[in-house]
Enzyme design. Structure first.
Site, mmCIF file in Angstrom:
data_model
loop_
_atom_site.group_PDB
_atom_site.id
_atom_site.type_symbol
_atom_site.label_atom_id
_atom_site.label_comp_id
_atom_site.label_asym_id
_atom_site.label_seq_id
_atom_site.Cartn_x
_atom_site.Cartn_y
_atom_site.Cartn_z
ATOM 1 N N CYS A 71 0.860 -1.178 0.000
ATOM 2 C CA CYS A 71 0.000 0.000 0.000
ATOM 3 C C CYS A 71 0.900 1.233 0.000
ATOM 4 O O CYS A 71 2.104 1.132 -0.228
ATOM 5 C CB CYS A 71 -0.945 -0.012 1.195
ATOM 6 S SG CYS A 71 -0.124 0.120 2.798
ATOM 7 N N SER A 72 0.356 2.404 0.264
ATOM 8 C CA SER A 72 1.127 3.637 0.149
ATOM 9 C C SER A 72 2.307 3.683 1.119
ATOM 10 O O SER A 72 3.401 4.140 0.762
ATOM 11 C CB SER A 72 0.213 4.847 0.384
ATOM 12 O OG SER A 72 -0.427 4.733 1.646
ATOM 13 N N GLY A 74 2.823 0.866 3.869
ATOM 14 C CA GLY A 74 3.278 -0.500 4.082
ATOM 15 C C GLY A 74 3.080 -1.033 5.476
ATOM 16 O O GLY A 74 3.333 -2.208 5.720
ATOM 17 N N TRP A 75 2.596 -0.200 6.405
ATOM 18 C CA TRP A 75 2.440 -0.696 7.777
ATOM 19 C C TRP A 75 0.986 -0.701 8.251
ATOM 20 O O TRP A 75 0.716 -0.921 9.419
ATOM 21 C CB TRP A 75 3.290 0.141 8.744
ATOM 22 C CG TRP A 75 3.175 1.633 8.558
ATOM 23 C CD1 TRP A 75 2.036 2.379 8.613
ATOM 24 C CD2 TRP A 75 4.239 2.530 8.267
ATOM 25 N NE1 TRP A 75 2.314 3.695 8.379
ATOM 26 C CE2 TRP A 75 3.675 3.837 8.170
ATOM 27 C CE3 TRP A 75 5.609 2.375 8.094
ATOM 28 C CZ2 TRP A 75 4.432 4.965 7.896
ATOM 29 C CZ3 TRP A 75 6.361 3.516 7.833
ATOM 30 C CH2 TRP A 75 5.781 4.783 7.734
ATOM 31 N N ASP A 76 0.047 -0.413 7.355
ATOM 32 C CA ASP A 76 -1.371 -0.413 7.742
ATOM 33 C C ASP A 76 -2.151 -1.483 6.964
ATOM 34 O O ASP A 76 -2.385 -2.576 7.449
ATOM 35 C CB ASP A 76 -1.986 0.970 7.505
ATOM 36 C CG ASP A 76 -1.435 2.009 8.464
ATOM 37 O OD1 ASP A 76 -1.261 1.680 9.644
ATOM 38 O OD2 ASP A 76 -1.162 3.141 8.030
ATOM 39 N N LYS A 113 2.440 1.403 13.451
ATOM 40 C CA LYS A 113 2.583 2.574 14.331
ATOM 41 C C LYS A 113 1.471 2.594 15.388
ATOM 42 O O LYS A 113 0.503 3.351 15.291
ATOM 43 C CB LYS A 113 2.557 3.840 13.481
ATOM 44 C CG LYS A 113 3.669 3.880 12.439
ATOM 45 C CD LYS A 113 3.445 4.973 11.407
ATOM 46 C CE LYS A 113 3.548 6.352 12.028
ATOM 47 N NZ LYS A 113 3.433 7.421 11.001
ATOM 48 N N ARG A 117 -1.458 5.348 15.713
ATOM 49 C CA ARG A 117 -2.783 4.869 15.312
ATOM 50 C C ARG A 117 -3.747 4.741 16.499
ATOM 51 O O ARG A 117 -4.954 4.909 16.339
ATOM 52 C CB ARG A 117 -2.651 3.515 14.612
ATOM 53 C CG ARG A 117 -1.848 3.561 13.313
ATOM 54 C CD ARG A 117 -2.549 4.387 12.255
ATOM 55 N NE ARG A 117 -1.786 4.410 11.007
ATOM 56 C CZ ARG A 117 -1.037 5.434 10.610
ATOM 57 N NH1 ARG A 117 -0.957 6.524 11.364
ATOM 58 N NH2 ARG A 117 -0.378 5.384 9.466
#
Length: 357
Positions: A71-72, A74-76, A113, A117
């Protein structure tokens, strides 16, 4: 290449905020509540995430393809899809310990994060988003479709989700592994996993059967829209004004726990009687607690007996009360009412009630 339309963190934050507003309104009618839930789009977002995970699991498990998920940042969304795909592919992650490993691997070590988040500190409110909440809810929807292949229950998911936001344990503090090492989190805080393992008896799923063939297979959740429902235990778990409606699984768990406590108490009393020098009286011991399997076996036996009766000639006789003087011809009017089709039987295979004609 296939694009999956999972919205960004800002859309997800607004969607959950609308759900919270609907749940917090006390004067809403049932129609208004359902309309508000629909307009929030929350369940559509859950479906989109689960659709992507099912696509990933199918490509890897059945087509043998190598899949790149991105995704934009990479961690969500990447973390959501990859962790859910692993859950669908590998039965180890459907156990209590395996689910801990999955979160530690794909969420904590991967660099989700959590501090931003979950809004742990006074940071940018625009960075807050229910990404991990969506993951937990997707797992719950999968357990609802496959109740016998997960070792843990709904309580396990709620416990983990609650402690992600409580900051009582150090697992989810910080945005990445480097921050946790710089703050020396490992030595200053306790681990949530140790706490859960010590109390894992509270989170066991009584319907779980590791010997089922489907336990070790790749599972394919049905992502049709009507399979997604409002998770009341998540969003109304602290609302004391709502009349409690205990789930069937919760009822089975509570009865099982009550039986265990009664067994322990009975053994203590029997031991005291022996210590007093008296011989304990003979008591009728209860059978083992295997509710689902015994019901399933009983219903199968009943179904078999019904089929045998139907196949045996001369079984269509009408029963009369003993001692009655009703002549044989007097029962002709009763024959149509007794010749109706047999009612459908309830089959409890795979822990779910299904009507079979």
């Amino acid at each position: 290449f296939q694009f999956v339309g999972i919205e960004n963190i800002h859309v997800m934050r607004g969607s959950l905020q609308k759900v919270s507003e609907v749940c917090g309104s006390k004067a809403l009618t049932s129609n208004d509540f359902l309309s508000g839930l629909e307009s929030s789009g929350w369940l559509r977002h859950i479906k989109a995430v689960l659709d992507a995970a099912a696509l990933l699991a199918k490509a890897v498990g059945y087509d043998g393809a190598s899949v790149l998920v991105h995704c934009s940042d990479g961690w969500d969304r990447t973390t959501q899809v990859c962790s859910l795909g692993s859950l669908l592919l590998d039965p180890y992650y459907r156990t209590i310990k395996g689910f801990m490993v999955l979160i530690e691997k794909d969420w904590i070590s991967f660099g989700h994060k959590f501090a931003d988040r979950c809004g742990q500190l006074d940071g940018d409110t625009k960075e807050v988003s229910p990404v991990f909440t969506q993951f937990i809810e997707c797992v719950w929807h999968i357990t609802e479709q496959f109740p016998r292949i997960f070792e843990f229950s709904e309580a396990y998911l709620l416990e983990i989700h609650g402690h992600v936001n409580s900051c009582q344990f150090g697992n989810f503090i910080g945005n990445c592994q480097k921050e946790r090492e710089d703050m020396n989190i490992k030595h200053k805080t306790h681990s949530l996993w140790s706490f859960l393992l010590e109390n894992q008896h509270k989170y066991l799923n009584p319907l779980y059967d590791p010997n089922l063939p489907c336990v070790h297979e790749v599972i394919e959740p049905n992502t049709v829209a009507f399979n997604f429902k409002f998770w009341r235990s998540m969003y109304h778990q602290f609302d004391k004004t709502i009349h409690p409606r205990q789930s069937q699984l919760g009822l089975v768990l509570s009865r099982s726990e009550q039986n265990k406590q009664l067994e322990i108490e009975a053994k203590k009393l029997e031991k005291k009687i022996i210590e007093l020098g008296e011989k304990p009286r003979t008591v009728i011991k209860k059978e083992s607690f295997h509710l689902v399997s015994r019901l399933s076996q009983t219903l199968k036996t009943t179904d078999k007996m019904c089929k045998e009766r139907q196949s045996t000639p001369g079984t269509n006789l009408i029963r009369t009360v003993e001692g009655s003087n009703i002549p044989e011809d007097g029962c002709k009017d009763l024959k149509p009412s007794f010749s109706k089709a047999e009612p459908t039987l309830v089959n409890l295979e795979l822990g779910m009630a299904k009507m079979t004609c």
